[in-house]
Design an enzyme around this catalytic site. Structure first.
Site, PDB file in Angstrom:
ATOM      1  N   ILE A 123       0.877  -1.083  -0.069  1.00 34.56           N
ATOM      2  CA  ILE A 123       0.132  -0.105   0.082  1.00 34.56           C
ATOM      3  C   ILE A 123       0.926   1.299   0.185  1.00 34.56           C
ATOM      4  CG2 ILE A 123      -0.128   0.117   2.619  1.00 34.56           C
ATOM      5  CD1 ILE A 123      -3.155   0.707   1.966  1.00 34.56           C
ATOM      6  N   ASP A 178       1.231  -5.263   9.774  1.00 34.19           N
ATOM      7  CA  ASP A 178       0.906  -4.270  11.020  1.00 34.19           C
ATOM      8  C   ASP A 178       0.104  -4.877  11.952  1.00 34.19           C
ATOM      9  OD1 ASP A 178       0.761  -2.020  12.267  1.00 34.19           O
ATOM     10  OD2 ASP A 178       0.473  -0.870  10.480  1.00 34.19           O
TER      11      ASP A 178
END
Lengths: 278, 464
Positions: A123, A178
């Site tokens: 991303i 994450d």
């Protein structure tokens, strides 16, 4: 900064770990190949610094293919697909590394499975840019190799179905994602009960999902999500032993190497996509 | 060339502080505006499948008219706690006509018995509700919230005269952080279809025990290039599974095979109705006839950026489009425009019953800013909403108020008054357009503005 004035730019950027301002960097880039390592021809990571996190919930402003048919294979794999109509080859992308980071795993898989097409999804735009340059560099220095690997900038939590058709993938990787510790941010985690429905959709029956993390809490979360999902079953230890890919989860990824360097622990969960029973 | 760029950069840097001040004001204004805009809610309409009653919502108000007895219906318990407290955004009768479900911005899902008009059950939602659907066997009510999660309530034990207030919803699947605009069950009840603002339509297999979650995705119908606003199935006895028809913010209506997710036909209704190219009015609602031969399409009023001549004004679409639908050829084609004479009538929602040939339309809005009457509704009906016939008397046309079944009594109940001041119609249409696009269209910021917004994000403000 005064080095810049007194020395040729290339030389200073090779030896001095100077943190350059935006303007200086753009000047460097305009001079040509200074962001590349001269001996290997590969991009240098320090010029692709990026924030460690990106909000997956926000509206995206990058182009997204309308449907899997609209993914332009000739851009990603120009040697295999010379024209955008995909007439050159019947193969489709089979491996997806979601959140590929700096691309270590993709690069290793590319030579391990030279017949399979694979894509990294990331991303953060600068990181994607780095992986792109890295693959282009490897293709140039190793003619004929690395033609089966590519990278795309996208938010895979939102747009996985825009890239892959039902049952297209045989392997999916979620490596060191994450952790999103706060409970209110758990919905940003890339493995979640609802998103697993979509991963089960793009994975073919028998396809394998690989997850690994160095955060115990997230490791438990990912394993629990997968165990509770009726379309995934845990893979036995013997099978894990025999799978050459499992070893790469730590050794090939940048994050994995960092954990190994620091002597940290990793938590992996590898599951197989099965048909829904009942 | 480069030098010029450098100069430019320098100039912007010096101006930055001034610009920032101005932009803060701009963004604040903008945000306030868009907040007000999204509070404007369209009026909704729903028809009892066997023509017994008709329900209309304006804002938080639910109005019911009994078409059999020709009288207004009052809800069994009109005490404040039993009613909606904020705009209703979704309204639907069950297929048998036993139940009506309403839900909206007050995060309440109310299930009404359509005989007694008692509220059988109120379910609390965590977020604002954007769509509802009732399973074909009427065992379950599904609703979707603005965070993209679809919830289910099982209706076991729910009966008239014994209101059961303690029902909880269970989350069954989700679109990742995207507003779900429409929920629909396939005619055979096998699939539940959900559409979102990220251009996606998801077709999920509705399992035997849905409370355990809806995990199996049958297909994704991908091809729209803007938010998907509405879904409906066209089917008949020859094609019992039928095909899915969807309307979108990209001004197209698409027809899909839900089993494979393949796009069968696209009808660019904006272009086919000869609307101006730039405006791309969104499709707001769709309704198919029971025999699957016709699809009625409501579209947004076009944005009028340039003052138009009188001729052009006349050519702006006021009314609905009819598409003829050929199920065996899997094709949709433009049939005609049914104009609404006399007023700027841009329908906000359509409704029809299973049999019969009346198509009901409502236009209206609540929480209109800057007007005396903050909400209004206007009902019209189109006759001969059925397969085209050669007899010219049976052409679809909009009924006069006196011809509408129920007459003045119906209009008085559902509109609030027999006659509605039509001056607010176009203002309301514009306000609704703005609300819809600020809710569903992705905002486009210039690079500088995006950077600026990043700098002034809420989580950073607290740190100072």
């Amino acid at each position: 900064m005064f080095f810049l004035k007194s020395r040729p730019i290339e030389a200073s950027s090779l030896h001095q770990p100077i943190i350059l301002g935006k303007k200086a960097r753009s000047m460097l880039e305009s001079k040509g190949n200074s962001t590349f390592n001269k001996s290997t021809g590969l991009p240098r990571k320090r010029f692709y610094r990026a924030r460690a996190h990106s909000n997956p919930l926000s509206d995206s402003h990058f182009p997204v293919p309308l449907s899997p048919q609209h993914v332009d294979y000739s851009l990603h794999f120009p040697q295999i697909f010379p024209s955008p109509d995909r007439s050159g080859d019947a193969r489709r992308i089979e491996f997806a590394d979601v959140g590929c980071g700096f691309g270590g795993l993709c690069i290793s898989l590319s030579t391990l499975f030279p017949e399979k097409l694979m894509i990294g999804m990331e991303i953060r735009d600068k990181v994607t840019e780095y992986v792109k340059e890295r693959i282009l560099g490897l293709r140039t220095t190793n003619p004929g190799q690395y033609q089966n690997v590519s990278v795309v900038r996208t938010n895979s939590m939102k747009y996985i179905p825009n890239y892959f058709e039902k049952g297209q993938l045989s392997k999916m990787f979620f490596l060191f994602p994450d952790p999103h510790f706060k409970e209110k941010n758990h919905r940003r985690r890339v493995i979640s009960p609802f998103l697993l429905d979509e991963y089960a959709y793009v994975l073919k029956e028998g396809g394998i999902i690989y997850t690994i993390t160095d955060v115990e809490e997230l490791g438990v979360w990912m394993r629990t999500c997968l165990e509770n999902h009726p379309m995934f079953e845990c893979i036995t230890d013997e099978e894990l032993e025999a799978d050459p890919v499992v070893k790469l989860l730590v050794s090939a990824t940048e994050e994995g190497q960092k954990v190994a360097r620091n002597g940290g622990q990793t938590f992996q969960a590898v599951f197989r996509r099965v048909a829904l029973s009942g | 060339m480069e030098e010029a760029q450098m100069k430019e950069e320098f100039k912007t840097e010096t101006n930055e502080t001034q610009m920032e001040e101005k932009e803060t004001e701009d963004t604040q204004l903008e945000e306030k505006d868009s907040y007000l805009q999204t509070e404007v809610a369209p009026a909704l309409i729903a028809l009892h499948p066997f023509d017994q009653s008709i329900a209309v919502t304006v804002g938080s108000e639910l109005r019911i008219f009994n078409l059999v007895k020709n009288c207004a219906v009052s809800l069994a318990d009109e005490s404040k706690e039993m009613l909606h407290r904020d705009s209703i955004r979704a309204l639907r009768f069950s297929d048998s006509g036993k139940l009506l479900v309403s839900a909206g911005d007050d995060k309440l899902v109310k299930i009404w018995g359509a005989e007694s008009w008692q509220c059988l059950c109120t379910v609390n939602s965590e977020k604002r509700v954007s769509a509802v659907a009732i399973s074909k066997d009427e065992q379950y009510v599904c609703f979707a919230d603005k965070f993209g999660v679809v919830w289910i309530v099982d209706l076991v034990g729910l009966a008239e005269n014994q209101p059961n207030p303690d029902k909880n919803a269970v989350a069954i699947f989700g679109h990742y952080c995207s507003i779900i605009t429409s929920l629909e069950f396939s005619p055979d009840g096998r699939f539940i279809v959900s559409a979102d603002r990220d251009f996606k339509i998801r077709v999920s297999v509705f399992p035997k025990y849905p409370l355990k979650g809806v995990h199996e995705i049958q297909s994704f119908c991908l091809g729209h290039s803007e938010f998907v606003s509405c879904l409906t199935f066209v089917h008949n006895s020859d094609f019992p599974q039928g095909f899915l028809v969807s309307g979108s913010g990209d001004s197209t209506v698409c027809m899909w095979d839900v089993t494979s997710g393949s796009l069968l036909c696209t009808s660019d209704v904006g272009r086919e109705a000869n609307l101006s190219e730039e405006s791309h009015p969104a499709v707001t609602d769709l309704y198919a006839t029971a025999d699957g031969s016709l699809v009625a399409v409501a579209i947004q009023r076009q944005a009028l950026e340039i003052p138009l001549s009188f001729d052009l004004l006349l050519s702006i679409l006021q009314g609905i489009l009819l598409l003829s639908c050929d199920l065996s050829a899997k094709r949709l084609s433009m049939l005609k425009v049914v104009p609404v004479p006399g007023e700027t009538f841009i329908p906000t929602r359509l409704g029809t019953k299973l049999s019969g040939n009346l198509l009901w339309m409502v236009t209206g809005a609540s929480n209109l800013p800057g007007t005396k009457e903050s909400s209004f509704a206007r009902i019209r009906a189109v006759s001969c909403f059925k397969k085209k016939s050669n007899d010219s008397d049976l052409e679809p046309r909009v009924l006069e108020d006196t011809e509408v079944p129920g007459g003045d009594q119906l209009l008085e109940k559902l509109q609030g008054s027999v006659s509605v001041e039509s001056t607010v119609f176009s203002a309301a249409a514009d306000a609704l357009n703005a609300a819809m696009s600020s809710l569903l269209r992705k905002k486009q910021y210039s690079d500088e503005k995006r950077d600026f917004r990043k700098k002034t994000r809420n989580d950073k403000k607290f740190k100072q």
